[in-house]
Design a protein around this motif. Structure first.
Motif, PDB file in Angstrom:
ATOM      1  N   GLY A 120      43.859  65.343  58.388  1.00  0.00           N
ATOM      2  CA  GLY A 120      42.891  65.786  57.392  1.00  0.00           C
ATOM      3  C   GLY A 120      42.905  64.993  56.103  1.00  0.00           C
ATOM      4  N   CYS A 121      43.330  63.743  56.177  1.00  0.00           N
ATOM      5  CA  CYS A 121      43.413  62.883  54.993  1.00  0.00           C
ATOM      6  C   CYS A 121      42.222  61.917  54.941  1.00  0.00           C
ATOM      7  N   LEU A 122      42.156  61.161  53.873  1.00  0.00           N
ATOM      8  CA  LEU A 122      41.138  60.128  53.717  1.00  0.00           C
ATOM      9  C   LEU A 122      41.702  58.781  54.163  1.00  0.00           C
ATOM     10  N   MET A 123      40.900  58.010  54.878  1.00  0.00           N
ATOM     11  CA  MET A 123      41.302  56.652  55.230  1.00  0.00           C
ATOM     12  C   MET A 123      40.624  55.676  54.282  1.00  0.00           C
ATOM     13  N   ALA A 124      41.417  54.831  53.654  1.00  0.00           N
ATOM     14  CA  ALA A 124      40.892  53.851  52.706  1.00  0.00           C
ATOM     15  C   ALA A 124      40.977  52.445  53.273  1.00  0.00           C
ATOM     16  N   GLY A 125      39.870  51.721  53.197  1.00  0.00           N
ATOM     17  CA  GLY A 125      39.903  50.295  53.453  1.00  0.00           C
ATOM     18  C   GLY A 125      40.470  49.604  52.229  1.00  0.00           C
ATOM     19  N   ASN A 126      41.125  48.465  52.431  1.00  0.00           N
ATOM     20  CA  ASN A 126      41.863  47.839  51.336  1.00  0.00           C
ATOM     21  C   ASN A 126      41.643  46.333  51.290  1.00  0.00           C
ATOM     22  N   ILE A 127      41.317  45.835  50.102  1.00  0.00           N
ATOM     23  CA  ILE A 127      41.345  44.404  49.829  1.00  0.00           C
ATOM     24  C   ILE A 127      42.220  44.188  48.596  1.00  0.00           C
ATOM     25  N   CYS A 128      42.637  42.941  48.388  1.00  0.00           N
ATOM     26  CA  CYS A 128      43.612  42.703  47.322  1.00  0.00           C
ATOM     27  C   CYS A 128      43.453  41.305  46.741  1.00  0.00           C
ATOM     28  N   ASN A 129      44.362  40.968  45.851  1.00  0.00           N
ATOM     29  CA  ASN A 129      44.408  39.631  45.254  1.00  0.00           C
ATOM     30  C   ASN A 129      44.482  38.572  46.356  1.00  0.00           C
ATOM     31  N   THR A 130      43.649  37.542  46.232  1.00  0.00           N
ATOM     32  CA  THR A 130      43.606  36.518  47.277  1.00  0.00           C
ATOM     33  C   THR A 130      44.523  35.336  46.999  1.00  0.00           C
ATOM     34  N   ASN A 131      44.940  35.183  45.747  1.00  0.00           N
ATOM     35  CA  ASN A 131      45.735  34.017  45.342  1.00  0.00           C
ATOM     36  C   ASN A 131      44.978  32.713  45.609  1.00  0.00           C
ATOM     37  N   ALA A 132      43.653  32.824  45.608  1.00  0.00           N
ATOM     38  CA  ALA A 132      42.808  31.640  45.806  1.00  0.00           C
ATOM     39  C   ALA A 132      41.803  31.477  44.673  1.00  0.00           C
ATOM     40  N   TYR A 133      41.562  32.536  43.920  1.00  0.00           N
ATOM     41  CA  TYR A 133      40.547  32.542  42.866  1.00  0.00           C
ATOM     42  C   TYR A 133      41.004  31.711  41.659  1.00  0.00           C
ATOM     43  N   GLU A 134      40.085  30.939  41.113  1.00  0.00           N
ATOM     44  CA  GLU A 134      40.285  30.242  39.844  1.00  0.00           C
ATOM     45  C   GLU A 134      39.012  30.417  39.025  1.00  0.00           C
ATOM     46  N   ALA A 135      39.161  30.860  37.796  1.00  0.00           N
ATOM     47  CA  ALA A 135      37.994  31.199  36.964  1.00  0.00           C
ATOM     48  C   ALA A 135      37.047  30.025  36.779  1.00  0.00           C
ATOM     49  N   ASP A 136      37.587  28.805  36.682  1.00  0.00           N
ATOM     50  CA  ASP A 136      36.756  27.639  36.380  1.00  0.00           C
ATOM     51  C   ASP A 136      36.338  26.853  37.623  1.00  0.00           C
ATOM     52  N   ASP A 137      36.497  27.440  38.805  1.00  0.00           N
ATOM     53  CA  ASP A 137      36.152  26.744  40.040  1.00  0.00           C
ATOM     54  C   ASP A 137      35.217  27.612  40.880  1.00  0.00           C
ATOM     55  N   PRO A 138      33.907  27.403  40.767  1.00  0.00           N
ATOM     56  CA  PRO A 138      32.938  28.223  41.509  1.00  0.00           C
ATOM     57  C   PRO A 138      33.142  28.211  43.016  1.00  0.00           C
ATOM     58  N   LYS A 139      33.717  27.147  43.554  1.00  0.00           N
ATOM     59  CA  LYS A 139      33.967  27.109  44.995  1.00  0.00           C
ATOM     60  C   LYS A 139      34.926  28.226  45.415  1.00  0.00           C
ATOM     61  N   THR A 140      35.910  28.506  44.557  1.00  0.00           N
ATOM     62  CA  THR A 140      36.848  29.581  44.898  1.00  0.00           C
ATOM     63  C   THR A 140      36.157  30.943  44.812  1.00  0.00           C
ATOM     64  N   HIS A 141      35.177  31.082  43.944  1.00  0.00           N
ATOM     65  CA  HIS A 141      34.446  32.346  43.841  1.00  0.00           C
ATOM     66  C   HIS A 141      33.720  32.630  45.161  1.00  0.00           C
ATOM     67  N   THR A 154      45.695  45.352  42.957  1.00  0.00           N
ATOM     68  CA  THR A 154      46.607  44.285  42.526  1.00  0.00           C
ATOM     69  C   THR A 154      45.826  43.018  42.172  1.00  0.00           C
ATOM     70  N   ILE A 155      44.703  43.198  41.519  1.00  0.00           N
ATOM     71  CA  ILE A 155      43.850  42.059  41.168  1.00  0.00           C
ATOM     72  C   ILE A 155      44.282  41.495  39.821  1.00  0.00           C
ATOM     73  N   ASP A 156      44.463  40.171  39.756  1.00  0.00           N
ATOM     74  CA  ASP A 156      44.979  39.507  38.559  1.00  0.00           C
ATOM     75  C   ASP A 156      43.887  38.937  37.654  1.00  0.00           C
ATOM     76  N   TRP A 157      42.707  38.728  38.197  1.00  0.00           N
ATOM     77  CA  TRP A 157      41.600  38.114  37.468  1.00  0.00           C
ATOM     78  C   TRP A 157      40.453  39.108  37.343  1.00  0.00           C
ATOM     79  N   TYR A 158      39.857  39.216  36.160  1.00  0.00           N
ATOM     80  CA  TYR A 158      38.692  40.079  36.045  1.00  0.00           C
ATOM     81  C   TYR A 158      37.571  39.576  36.944  1.00  0.00           C
TER      82      TYR A 158
END
Length: 352
Positions: free
Chosen positions: A109-130, A156-160
């Motif tokens: 009787g609980c809720l199941m949550a899908g989960n995504i997290c920090n990718t360690n690939a994102y860079e704010a100044d690199d649109p390709k990583t976005h 656990t996201i490190d970048w806005y």
């Protein structure tokens, strides 16, 4: 009837409207301690190699009071699997984790949550990583929706900027959304945005729940959680790590242990944090504090174990299945007060 805190399957927002929701997030560290996951990579291959171990931990957390069965897809994204050379199992590991979690949630009787997290690939100044990060989130969220997730978590996201992409992808599903951010040594995201301001922006962008998780223990996370609670109108989440972080060493990665000279690299994180672990009573104090300031999505992250979650649940006024086994020192052979214990044994407590 199976163990359950509720016989009705109310959604996340319905539950939050009537009281706190408890979420256990301690899968990485607990499965590593149990010998089923490798520290360092922290990739949840256990989902495929030992699915019964994952099921058991989900059930242990539910038994202790967790309202949420969070699919163990943390670090099951394309980037992490690429690091260990296992991109071929990407869809399998995600769907298997989701199905295990759904089965446990349905039975209790609980809720199941899908989960995504920090990718360690994102860079704010690199649109390709976005673009790459968006694609990673889209495939994981797509599988979560197909496998029947009740709501979605980005944690656990490190970048806005990365959090904003995660929220945008999750919102497209139409499911309720929870976004929790990391607070490192200062209170800024990696792209320089104040973490409280980031939470405000995420609320404005439509997140149902915003808050903080991981990195900091209760003593150093709660002051920031207070700021978030004061700054936003939506539901707030708090999921610290159960470690005794300090103002001088505010994250569990920054903790040092002067009493031990045999730790590889002289860094207790992640496999020698035992001396810093919060006890169950400290976790209970944290839960009461969080609830008292208006936090409604309450849990623990890396390092949290079932007994910690039970302490959280009981501190919030719950009697859960695991409460049957909560301590009763009145029955102890030496420290007990029960009339059936011989007085001479009670007197011997000063000798032990």
């Amino acid at each position: 009837m199976p163990e359950t805190q509720s016989t009705s399957k109310r959604g996340l927002l319905e539950r939050l409207a009537t009281g706190p929701v408890i979420c256990a997030e301690g899968y990485l560290f607990e499965l590593e301690r149990r010998g089923y996951l490798q520290a360092g990579p922290f990739v949840p291959e256990v989902v495929i190699e030992h699915p019964d171990a994952v099921t058991r931990l989900h059930e242990d957390f539910v038994h202790a009071g967790s309202d949420v069965v969070e699919a163990f897809t943390y670090y099951a994204h394309r980037q992490k699997l690429k690091v260990i050379g296992r991109e071929d199992i990407l869809e399998l590991i995600n769907r298997q984790a989701l199905r295990i979690a759904k089965d446990v949630a349905n039975r209790h009787g609980c809720l199941m949550a899908g989960n995504i997290c920090n990718t360690n690939a994102y860079e704010a100044d690199d649109p390709k990583t976005h673009k790459a990060v968006r694609a990673m989130f889209e495939e994981q969220i797509g599988w979560a929706v197909e496998e029947g997730a009740d709501f979605l978590i980005a944690e656990t996201i490190d970048w806005y900027g990365e959090a904003a992409i995660a929220l945008d992808v999750m919102k497209a599903s139409g499911l309720p959304t929870v976004v929790t951010l990391s607070v490192h040594r200062d209170e800024k995201m990696f792209d320089g945005i104040d973490v409280v301001d980031a939470c405000k922006r995420l609320e404005a962008a439509g997140a149902n729940v915003v808050g903080l998780n991981c990195q900091r223990g209760p003593k150093t996370l709660m002051p920031v959680v207070r700021k978030v609670r004061q700054a936003v109108s939506c539901y707030v989440a708090s999921l610290p790590v159960p470690y005794r972080t300090t103002d001088a060493e505010p994250t569990f990665q920054s903790l040092t242990d002067a009493a031990c000279a045999c730790i590889p690299g002289n860094r207790p994180f992640p496999t020698a944090l035992d001396p810093f672990t919060c006890n169950r009573y400290e976790c209970a104090e944290y839960a009461r504090e969080a609830h008292d300031i208006g936090v409604r999505y309450i849990g623990l992250c890396c390092g949290g174990a079932p007994h910690h979650i039970r302490a959280v649940a009981e501190a919030l006024g719950r009697t859960v299945p695991g409460s049957r086994y909560s301590p009763d020192m009145s029955k102890h052979a030496f420290f007990g007060t029960d009339a059936a214990i011989p007085d001479k044994y009670k007197e011997r407590k000063i000798e032990i």
